[in-house]
Scaffold this motif. Sequence first.
Motif, PDB file in Angstrom:
ATOM      1  N   LEU A 114       0.819  -1.211   0.000  1.00  0.00           N
ATOM      2  CA  LEU A 114       0.000   0.000   0.000  1.00  0.00           C
ATOM      3  C   LEU A 114       0.850   1.257   0.000  1.00  0.00           C
ATOM      4  N   LEU A 115       2.041   1.181   0.572  1.00  0.00           N
ATOM      5  CA  LEU A 115       2.921   2.346   0.689  1.00  0.00           C
ATOM      6  C   LEU A 115       4.016   2.344  -0.369  1.00  0.00           C
ATOM      7  N   GLY A 116       3.866   1.491  -1.361  1.00  0.00           N
ATOM      8  CA  GLY A 116       4.930   1.297  -2.337  1.00  0.00           C
ATOM      9  C   GLY A 116       5.298   2.526  -3.135  1.00  0.00           C
ATOM     10  N   ASP A 117       4.401   3.491  -3.230  1.00  0.00           N
ATOM     11  CA  ASP A 117       4.718   4.694  -4.019  1.00  0.00           C
ATOM     12  C   ASP A 117       5.525   5.718  -3.239  1.00  0.00           C
ATOM     13  N   GLY A 118       5.832   5.407  -1.981  1.00  0.00           N
ATOM     14  CA  GLY A 118       6.633   6.317  -1.166  1.00  0.00           C
ATOM     15  C   GLY A 118       5.833   7.386  -0.454  1.00  0.00           C
ATOM     16  N   THR A 119       4.534   7.465  -0.721  1.00  0.00           N
ATOM     17  CA  THR A 119       3.670   8.449  -0.062  1.00  0.00           C
ATOM     18  C   THR A 119       2.486   7.779   0.625  1.00  0.00           C
ATOM     19  N   GLY A 120       1.809   6.909  -0.093  1.00  0.00           N
ATOM     20  CA  GLY A 120       0.666   6.228   0.496  1.00  0.00           C
ATOM     21  C   GLY A 120      -0.518   7.156   0.675  1.00  0.00           C
ATOM     22  N   THR A 121      -1.438   6.736   1.511  1.00  0.00           N
ATOM     23  CA  THR A 121      -2.626   7.530   1.826  1.00  0.00           C
ATOM     24  C   THR A 121      -2.563   7.924   3.294  1.00  0.00           C
ATOM     25  N   PRO A 122      -3.338   8.910   3.726  1.00  0.00           N
ATOM     26  CA  PRO A 122      -3.331   9.284   5.149  1.00  0.00           C
ATOM     27  C   PRO A 122      -3.622   8.091   6.067  1.00  0.00           C
ATOM     28  N   GLU A 123      -4.579   7.262   5.687  1.00  0.00           N
ATOM     29  CA  GLU A 123      -4.915   6.114   6.527  1.00  0.00           C
ATOM     30  C   GLU A 123      -3.791   5.087   6.542  1.00  0.00           C
ATOM     31  N   ALA A 124      -3.157   4.865   5.394  1.00  0.00           N
ATOM     32  CA  ALA A 124      -2.038   3.913   5.346  1.00  0.00           C
ATOM     33  C   ALA A 124      -0.886   4.401   6.217  1.00  0.00           C
ATOM     34  N   ARG A 125      -0.604   5.694   6.173  1.00  0.00           N
ATOM     35  CA  ARG A 125       0.471   6.230   7.012  1.00  0.00           C
ATOM     36  C   ARG A 125       0.118   6.108   8.493  1.00  0.00           C
ATOM     37  N   ARG A 126      -1.148   6.329   8.813  1.00  0.00           N
ATOM     38  CA  ARG A 126      -1.565   6.178  10.211  1.00  0.00           C
ATOM     39  C   ARG A 126      -1.413   4.733  10.669  1.00  0.00           C
ATOM     40  N   LEU A 127      -1.791   3.793   9.804  1.00  0.00           N
ATOM     41  CA  LEU A 127      -1.661   2.375  10.149  1.00  0.00           C
ATOM     42  C   LEU A 127      -0.200   1.995  10.355  1.00  0.00           C
ATOM     43  N   LEU A 128       0.689   2.516   9.523  1.00  0.00           N
ATOM     44  CA  LEU A 128       2.111   2.226   9.682  1.00  0.00           C
ATOM     45  C   LEU A 128       2.615   2.756  11.013  1.00  0.00           C
ATOM     46  N   ARG A 129       2.209   3.967  11.384  1.00  0.00           N
ATOM     47  CA  ARG A 129       2.657   4.514  12.674  1.00  0.00           C
ATOM     48  C   ARG A 129       2.102   3.709  13.839  1.00  0.00           C
ATOM     49  N   GLU A 130       0.890   3.186  13.671  1.00  0.00           N
ATOM     50  CA  GLU A 130       0.313   2.349  14.724  1.00  0.00           C
ATOM     51  C   GLU A 130       1.065   1.022  14.828  1.00  0.00           C
ATOM     52  N   LEU A 131       1.457   0.468  13.688  1.00  0.00           N
ATOM     53  CA  LEU A 131       2.157  -0.811  13.665  1.00  0.00           C
ATOM     54  C   LEU A 131       3.610  -0.664  14.083  1.00  0.00           C
ATOM     55  N   ASP A 132       4.239   0.415  13.644  1.00  0.00           N
ATOM     56  CA  ASP A 132       5.663   0.641  13.917  1.00  0.00           C
ATOM     57  C   ASP A 132       5.899   2.145  14.007  1.00  0.00           C
ATOM     58  N   PRO A 133       5.720   2.751  15.188  1.00  0.00           N
ATOM     59  CA  PRO A 133       5.791   4.223  15.328  1.00  0.00           C
ATOM     60  C   PRO A 133       7.064   4.842  14.779  1.00  0.00           C
ATOM     61  N   GLU A 134       8.218   4.217  15.055  1.00  0.00           N
ATOM     62  CA  GLU A 134       9.489   4.799  14.609  1.00  0.00           C
ATOM     63  C   GLU A 134       9.582   4.791  13.087  1.00  0.00           C
ATOM     64  N   ARG A 135       9.237   3.681  12.481  1.00  0.00           N
ATOM     65  CA  ARG A 135       9.276   3.597  11.020  1.00  0.00           C
ATOM     66  C   ARG A 135       8.209   4.490  10.390  1.00  0.00           C
ATOM     67  N   GLY A 136       7.062   4.595  11.057  1.00  0.00           N
ATOM     68  CA  GLY A 136       5.995   5.429  10.535  1.00  0.00           C
ATOM     69  C   GLY A 136       6.404   6.880  10.444  1.00  0.00           C
ATOM     70  N   LEU A 137       7.110   7.365  11.473  1.00  0.00           N
ATOM     71  CA  LEU A 137       7.573   8.749  11.460  1.00  0.00           C
ATOM     72  C   LEU A 137       8.635   8.950  10.390  1.00  0.00           C
ATOM     73  N   ALA A 138       9.534   7.980  10.257  1.00  0.00           N
ATOM     74  CA  ALA A 138      10.582   8.086   9.242  1.00  0.00           C
ATOM     75  C   ALA A 138       9.974   8.102   7.833  1.00  0.00           C
ATOM     76  N   PHE A 139       8.970   7.287   7.633  1.00  0.00           N
ATOM     77  CA  PHE A 139       8.314   7.248   6.325  1.00  0.00           C
ATOM     78  C   PHE A 139       7.681   8.598   6.006  1.00  0.00           C
ATOM     79  N   LEU A 140       7.043   9.200   6.994  1.00  0.00           N
ATOM     80  CA  LEU A 140       6.398  10.496   6.795  1.00  0.00           C
ATOM     81  C   LEU A 140       7.428  11.579   6.509  1.00  0.00           C
ATOM     82  N   GLU A 141       8.576  11.505   7.200  1.00  0.00           N
ATOM     83  CA  GLU A 141       9.649  12.477   6.955  1.00  0.00           C
ATOM     84  C   GLU A 141      10.115  12.401   5.500  1.00  0.00           C
ATOM     85  N   GLY A 142      10.154  11.181   4.951  1.00  0.00           N
ATOM     86  CA  GLY A 142      10.556  11.030   3.562  1.00  0.00           C
ATOM     87  C   GLY A 142       9.461  11.459   2.598  1.00  0.00           C
ATOM     88  N   ALA A 143       8.216  11.191   2.962  1.00  0.00           N
ATOM     89  CA  ALA A 143       7.096  11.479   2.063  1.00  0.00           C
ATOM     90  C   ALA A 143       6.951  12.972   1.780  1.00  0.00           C
TER      91      ALA A 143
END
Length: 456
Positions: free
Chosen positions: A307-336
Amino acid sequence: MTCSLIPVRNSSLLLPAAALVGGLFAGIQVGQWIKGGGDTVVHAGAARVSYGQDEGERRSALVRGTDPGAGASGVAPREVDAGRERRRVEELTAALAEGRPLDPHLERIIAGGLLRQYLAHNEDSWDWLVSEVYLETGHPEFALELFTERPHDGDLGVRIARALREKGDPRAAEAAAITLRMEPWRADAAGILAERDPGRAIALLREVLAGEDPQRISGTSMRLAEVLDKEGSAAEALSLINAVFERQEADPSTWDLLRELDPADMERRLGTMLAANPDEAWYKEQMVSLLMQQGRGEEARVALERLLGDGTGTPEARRLLRELDPERGLAFLEGAVTRGNDADLWAELGDERLGSGNAAGAVDAWMEALRQYPGDNDWCRKLEEHAFDQFIGEYDSIVRATENDELWGDLADTYRRQGLLDTALDCYNKASSLDPGDSEWTSKQAELKQELGLEG
């Protein structure tokens, strides 16, 4: 006559009339306000309005959620200062009750018979005027009396029900029931009635469903299913849900209830939908969420990676990633945020940074959102709260480089909230010069001049 509620934000011309009605209730007797549609009589301390009735009916579409992740554009809508408008109504009402001079515009519409003329051609406004005064002066029980006589708008019915509930008045159930009979798809009305009297809610919804218009049967079915589920009748609720799916009319609330009642069936249905719609992000998000809920973390992680393969994803996908892995979720958002000019992404990053204790980083992100999308919006309010000095200098510079009256008005509102009234007035003057026909600016100019003790 078909009655309809007029929202406060569209009723600036009616607010003085609402104050008038409030004053009439406080002690003035007026008869024969409306001619041709019946007699209207207002007596001291109470109101009785009578004329022909033709109950209006609105249809609510079942809408499936959409992806709100697209970048912001344009100017954000301004918020209405409802408190200020309410205070104006209260002040005018008090002036009437105490025999003090009235606002000159109010006196004009009374003395010139303009209010009578207006209501004669806009009879549907009368119920709104009366109900608004009752609610704004803390008398929802009187609003219920009028609503019982002429139910006409579900939004008003829910407002009355909520106001009664806040006062601990059991008649909240009655307001909700009347509303639900008119608009049986309304979750808010069903929730209030079920909270007070679940048996009545079930009986009413069953009755309505038996003779329901096929075009709105699914909404009513879902409200009944939700109440049945809370009352322990899961099997009947699931039967109603399955019927909604069979009609291919499921909305997000249908999926939410299925998740609770039969997660295995939800997974099966999601798999079917994804097979037919492999690029539909909403179904992917629901699958990830379901897997996480069931503790199937690794499966959820694999599905989320796709779901996040495009490097941006959707708001809900980013929220789910932060819920699953907070540290990685924040890093992903910093890149997005570096992959495009998306003010919403920067604002999301600011919120996340603030939540993790990085207040300075949050301000930096919100400032970037401001540069991309200025105006009266969420991140501007947060900057106003957390870093006003840093924010206002750049905000002022951005607005002064434009000829946009909305932005000038938003800037004026900001200065006004901060008590910088002279600067606010200058900004309102500029907004008015850019759009002389916008009554919002002339109104705010007049109010502010009065606050500053200026003439005109």
